[in-house]
Design a protein around this motif. Sequence first.
Motif: not given
Length: 72
Positions: A55, A58-59, A62-67
């Motif tokens: 988390l 990703c924060r 500025d991305c999603e886990v899948g990225e």
Amino acid sequence: MPDEEESGIHCRLDELLAERGMTLTRLAELVDISIVNLSVLKNDRAKAIRFSTLLAICRALDCEVGELLELA
């Protein structure tokens, strides 16, 4: 079947850092994780990752886990 060293998951940390013009050192500062631990993740040598770490990364990126993580 992947061998013992392969998790079957690829971490795209290098690519995401490059896209954002961010260094591993700066990410380590932002998420309060050692450069060594981020390097292990970046080089696909991690065997596990805490959700809180995922988390935070990703924060910061500025991305999603899948990225960040994909099937190898």
